[in-house]
Enzyme design. Structure first.
Site, PDB file in Angstrom:
ATOM      1  N   LYS A 324     -26.552 -60.558  63.615  1.00 53.73           N
ATOM      2  CA  LYS A 324     -26.533 -60.026  62.258  1.00 53.73           C
ATOM      3  C   LYS A 324     -25.647 -60.937  61.401  1.00 53.73           C
ATOM      4  CE  LYS A 324     -26.919 -55.353  60.548  1.00 53.73           C
ATOM      5  NZ  LYS A 324     -26.976 -53.946  60.874  1.00 53.73           N
ATOM      6  N   GLU A 411     -30.521 -37.434  62.516  1.00 52.79           N
ATOM      7  CA  GLU A 411     -30.128 -36.333  61.636  1.00 52.79           C
ATOM      8  C   GLU A 411     -30.495 -34.977  62.224  1.00 52.79           C
ATOM      9  OE1 GLU A 411     -31.554 -39.133  60.602  1.00 52.79           O
ATOM     10  OE2 GLU A 411     -30.049 -39.986  59.240  1.00 52.79           O
ATOM     11  N   ARG A 439     -34.879 -35.181  56.573  1.00 50.12           N
ATOM     12  CA  ARG A 439     -35.410 -35.377  57.919  1.00 50.12           C
ATOM     13  C   ARG A 439     -35.170 -34.143  58.796  1.00 50.12           C
ATOM     14  NH1 ARG A 439     -35.862 -40.228  60.785  1.00 50.12           N
ATOM     15  NH2 ARG A 439     -37.239 -40.870  59.141  1.00 50.12           N
TER      16      ARG A 439
HETATM   17  C1  LIG Z   1     -33.128 -41.459  58.511  1.00 52.11           C
HETATM   18  C2  LIG Z   1     -32.136 -42.526  58.143  1.00 52.11           C
HETATM   19  N1  LIG Z   1     -30.828 -42.362  58.421  1.00 52.11           N
HETATM   20  C3  LIG Z   1     -29.935 -43.302  58.084  1.00 52.11           C
HETATM   21  C4  LIG Z   1     -30.327 -44.453  57.479  1.00 52.11           C
HETATM   22  C5  LIG Z   1     -29.336 -45.495  57.045  1.00 52.11           C
HETATM   23  N2  LIG Z   1     -29.542 -46.775  57.733  1.00 52.11           N
HETATM   24  C6  LIG Z   1     -30.185 -47.794  57.145  1.00 52.11           C
HETATM   25  S1  LIG Z   1     -30.300 -49.131  58.121  1.00 52.11           S
HETATM   26  C7  LIG Z   1     -29.452 -48.378  59.352  1.00 52.11           C
HETATM   27  C8  LIG Z   1     -29.143 -49.118  60.620  1.00 52.11           C
HETATM   28  C9  LIG Z   1     -30.306 -49.841  61.135  1.00 52.11           C
HETATM   29  O1  LIG Z   1     -29.956 -50.513  62.291  1.00 52.11           O
HETATM   30  P1  LIG Z   1     -31.060 -51.332  63.075  1.00 52.11           P
HETATM   31  O2  LIG Z   1     -32.335 -50.567  63.044  1.00 52.11           O
HETATM   32  O3  LIG Z   1     -30.530 -51.686  64.411  1.00 52.11           O
HETATM   33  O4  LIG Z   1     -31.301 -52.598  62.170  1.00 52.11           O
HETATM   34  P2  LIG Z   1     -30.280 -53.774  61.787  1.00 52.11           P
HETATM   35  O5  LIG Z   1     -29.776 -53.442  60.419  1.00 52.11           O
HETATM   36  O6  LIG Z   1     -29.189 -53.804  62.787  1.00 52.11           O
HETATM   37  O7  LIG Z   1     -31.107 -54.979  61.778  1.00 52.11           O
HETATM   38  C10 LIG Z   1     -29.097 -47.077  58.992  1.00 52.11           C
HETATM   39  C11 LIG Z   1     -28.322 -46.137  59.822  1.00 52.11           C
HETATM   40  C12 LIG Z   1     -31.702 -44.595  57.200  1.00 52.11           C
HETATM   41  N3  LIG Z   1     -32.172 -45.673  56.578  1.00 52.11           N
HETATM   42  N4  LIG Z   1     -32.563 -43.642  57.550  1.00 52.11           N
END
Ligand SMILES: Cc1ncc(C[n+]2csc(CCOP(=O)(O)OP(=O)(O)O)c2C)c(N)n1
Length: 687
Positions: A324, A411, A439
């Site tokens: 990242k 959630e 959700r």
């Molecule tokens: C239902 C929901 N909860 C929380 C979020 C907030 N959120 C956005 S990106 C993310 C983390 C994503 O991590 P990953 O899928 O591993 O992707 P990376 O950013 O590490 O590439 C979160 C918790 C969201 N988008 N949707």
């Protein structure tokens, strides 16, 4: 030159230019679509990767956005567009916050400088924005199901598109992902999943699955290429060389692990010799072939692996490891900050300094208040669904880690987990953004409200999340909550009242919801000792100045942050001779029937103001009450119309466009008085 193609190929010109760097200096300037990516040589693609990183870093320094995730998928996105053909082939991105590179490569680079700004590109995949965005998202955990639906539809109609689903390691903390994985094996034979593992959610990824992925990639057997992948590589032109490169990449891969700062060894899972390198028990047992882990920054290896996946006649997940923030030191050092960042200094990565005396952020007020409340009440615990910084729960994590739970992007689980704790005498505080709590609606209904459990919900981002847009605006929670029995729902007008509401919530034996907006609070002082509010009682901020005199009376009910707007509109109306009362409703459930009815009957015109969809919102609740009580005074409702609201540079721009302004409020009130009927009836009444 064999790639040049026939004379009518517009890319001929491009290739000539590619060979003539003095004419045009950047490959990115020449790439206008995926077809151009396919024409570049590997070294050219690698150079293009560097240029893309530069653009990401410089544009997001101004606009803010998801820098870290996008820097991590540059090679992956190039390899995807090199091997597959969108829009015919489908790329489905989980959350889709990592699609900036995809946007740059699919004919949108000229609009990239205005990403997340008014009129510019959206920060997520959007079907209306491009034919290359086959599926929109913004919430996590949807990609595997959506992609599987596409694959099933393709199989049904007998076509041959490839469906590629790109999901992060944190998507595997989400239940829907497993529901999809459970169905892939018996639904289709052709499905390509890419698990983009960078160890991070927004914060460090959590839970057993995260540990499992660590075990997979530290398995000493990882460097055993599967037999069919080896023979696939052999069959490629220069196959032996490709095979050697793949083995070499594996050797280098150990280095990549160290570079990413990954994982300790220990507790290794035995290799079962199937599939790819690791011990991919979970995937393989679910009927999905596993290949990996591979270095997600090794472009040739990625390309070969995707080409292999394209030929597979069974579902496959390719596990890639990425870093990242790759290419920007500050983003590597502070992955959480640069997951989704505001503007920053391009050289240092420092954020623009906050103005001295700037109000605190609502999320920090919530987190710091929770720490204080927890210190006095042992039954309180804090729960976040993968958002410790965004919700302010990080304050509790730091101060009282034993009272803090991060359950991952889960959630529904967070809500039911809270319900379980509540049955055991605890008073959980669940901090979930308004949009993400959607959700867990069934859990709110079935587990929390039906059982009348005392769980406190702190809903940040209630209102607009301007740069993010429709996936992230929190405009529906009053509507979805006020129909549920047992709910106590509050909206503070400022940060001091937020503290009072949290304090009040800890004294309730019912589900309690507090909604407050994104960002900076109002800047009012916070009392040393919070006040216990009377449940269901509004605050009269300002009463009418005259009693029954011949002045037009306007009662403005301004909910939460829109109480400021109500007060300003009242000032302006009073300057023009109107008599105004201002009410802070505080509770959208139970609604203060007495205060609303009193002002409803005393006023000539009522105005309700809310940062919420008009349909089903606070103003609707007031209309329902008036209908019950026989109050016939005209009601002007100011709020968000029945449509999804786009993204913009600032909240104020959107408020202006949709009329959530002082000017529009004043104009509507005056127009109402201009209506002859009202004038006449009131005059007669007064006379
Ligand atoms: C239902 C929901 N909860 C929380 C979020 C907030 N959120 C956005 S990106 C993310 C983390 C994503 O991590 P990953 O899928 O591993 O992707 P990376 O950013 O590490 O590439 C979160 C918790 C969201 N988008 N949707």
């Amino acid at each position: 030159m064999s790639r040049v193609g026939h004379a009518f190929n517009p890319f001929n010109q491009l290739l000539i230019q590619l060979m003539e760097p003095t004419i045009m200096s950047r490959y990115l300037d020449m790439v206008d679509g995926p077809e151009h990516v396919k024409k570049l040589t590997l070294p050219q693609l690698q150079e293009l990767a560097g240029e893309i990183r530069q653009d990401l870093i410089s544009v997001l320094a101004r606009n803010g956005g998801h820098l870290g995730p996008n820097l991590g998928v540059v090679e992956l996105t190039l390899a995807l567009h090199r091997v597959f053909n969108t829009p015919k082939d489908r790329f489905v991105w989980d959350v889709s916050h990592q699609v900036y590179v995809h946007k740059l490569l699919t004919g949108r680079k000229n609009r990239f400088s205005a990403i997340r700004q008014t009129g510019g590109l959206n920060g997520f995949a959007l079907r209306t924005e491009s034919e290359h965005d086959c599926y929109g998202a913004g919430h996590a955990g949807t990609a595997l199901s959506a992609a599987l639906g596409m694959a099933a539809a393709r199989d049904k109609r007998g076509t041959n598109e490839n469906v590629v689903c790109i999901f992060g390691d944190a998507a595997l903390t989400n239940g829907i992902s497993y529901e999809a994985l459970n169905n892939i094996g018996h639904t289709t034979k052709k499905f390509i999943g890419i698990l983009n593992d960078n160890e991070w959610s927004i914060a460090k990824n959590v839970g057993a699955i995260s540990n499992y992925l660590n075990k997979l990639i530290t398995n000493p057997h990882y460097n055993k290429l599967s037999r069919d992948f080896q023979s696939f590589l052999r069959r490629l032109p220069k196959g032996e060389l490709a095979l050697k490169l793949a083995h070499k990449a594996e050797e280098g891969f150990k280095g990549a692990i160290t570079e990413v700062g990954l994982r300790q060894t220990g507790n290794l899972v035995d290799a079962d010799g199937r599939g790819g390198y690791g011990s991919p028990i979970i995937f393989e047992e679910l009927g999905v072939r596993y290949l990996g882990p591979i270095n997600g920054h090794d472009l040739p290896l990625l390309i070969s692996t995707l080409e292999f996946a394209r030929t597979c006649d069974h579902p496959i997940v390719i596990h890639i490891l990425t870093q990242k923030g790759k290419g920007f030191e500050a983003a590597i050092k502070f992955p959480e900050k640069f997951h989704g960042t505001g503007p920053y200094d391009m050289k240092t990565g420092d954020s623009l300094p906050a103005k001295a005396g700037a109000p605190p952020m609502y999320q920090d007020v919530m987190g710091q208040t929770l720490v204080k409340l927890c210190q006095k009440d042992n039954t309180l615990v804090g729960i976040t669904a993968a958002m410790p910084s965004g919700t302010g729960m990080k304050h509790l994590e730091k101060a009282m880690p034993d009272r803090y739970y991060d359950v991952g992007i889960a959630e529904e689980h967070a809500v039911i987990f809270a319900a379980g704790m509540a049955t055991m005498g605890f008073h959980p505080v669940c901090a979930i953004y308004s949009t993400f709590l959607q959700r867990a609606y069934d859990c709110l209904h079935h587990d929390i409200c039906l059982q009348n459990l005392p769980v406190i919900f702190c809903m940040d981002r209630a209102g607009l999340s301007a740069n993010d847009g429709p996936t992230h605006h929190g405009l529906f929670d009053i509507a979805y909550l006020r129909c549920l029995p047992n709910v106590i729902a509050m909206t503070p007008k400022d940060e001091d009242e937020l503290v009072d509401m949290m304090f009040t919530a800890t004294h309730q034996n019912h589900p309690t919801f507090i909604r407050y907006p994104r960002g900076a609070a109002e800047g009012v002082p916070i009392k040393e000792q919070p006040k216990l509010l009377e449940v269901g009682k509004a605050e009269v901020v300002q009463n009418f100045s005259s009693n029954g005199a011949v002045r037009h009376k306007v009662a403005l009910f301004g909910l939460g942050p829109l109480n400021t707007l109500a007060r300003k509109a009242a000032e302006q109306l009073m300057a023009e001779g109107f008599d105004c009362a201002v009410v802070n409703p505080r509770f959208t459930k139970p609604l203060d029937a007495g205060t609303h009815e009193f002002f409803g009957k005393a006023a000539d015109v009522i105005v309700t103001l809310e940062d919420h969809a008009l349909m089903g919102g606070y103003g609707s609740a007031v209309l329902e009450l008036f209908s019950e009580k026989g109050v016939t005074t005209p009601v002007i409702r100011i709020g968000w119309p029945d449509q999804f609201i786009e993204h913009a540079t600032t909240q104020d721009e959107l408020r202006k466009k949709y009329g959530l302004t002082v000017e529009n409020t004043v104009a509507k009130v005056k127009a109402q008085f201009d209506e002859a009927g009202l004038k006449v009836s009131r005059l007669i009444e007064v006379a």
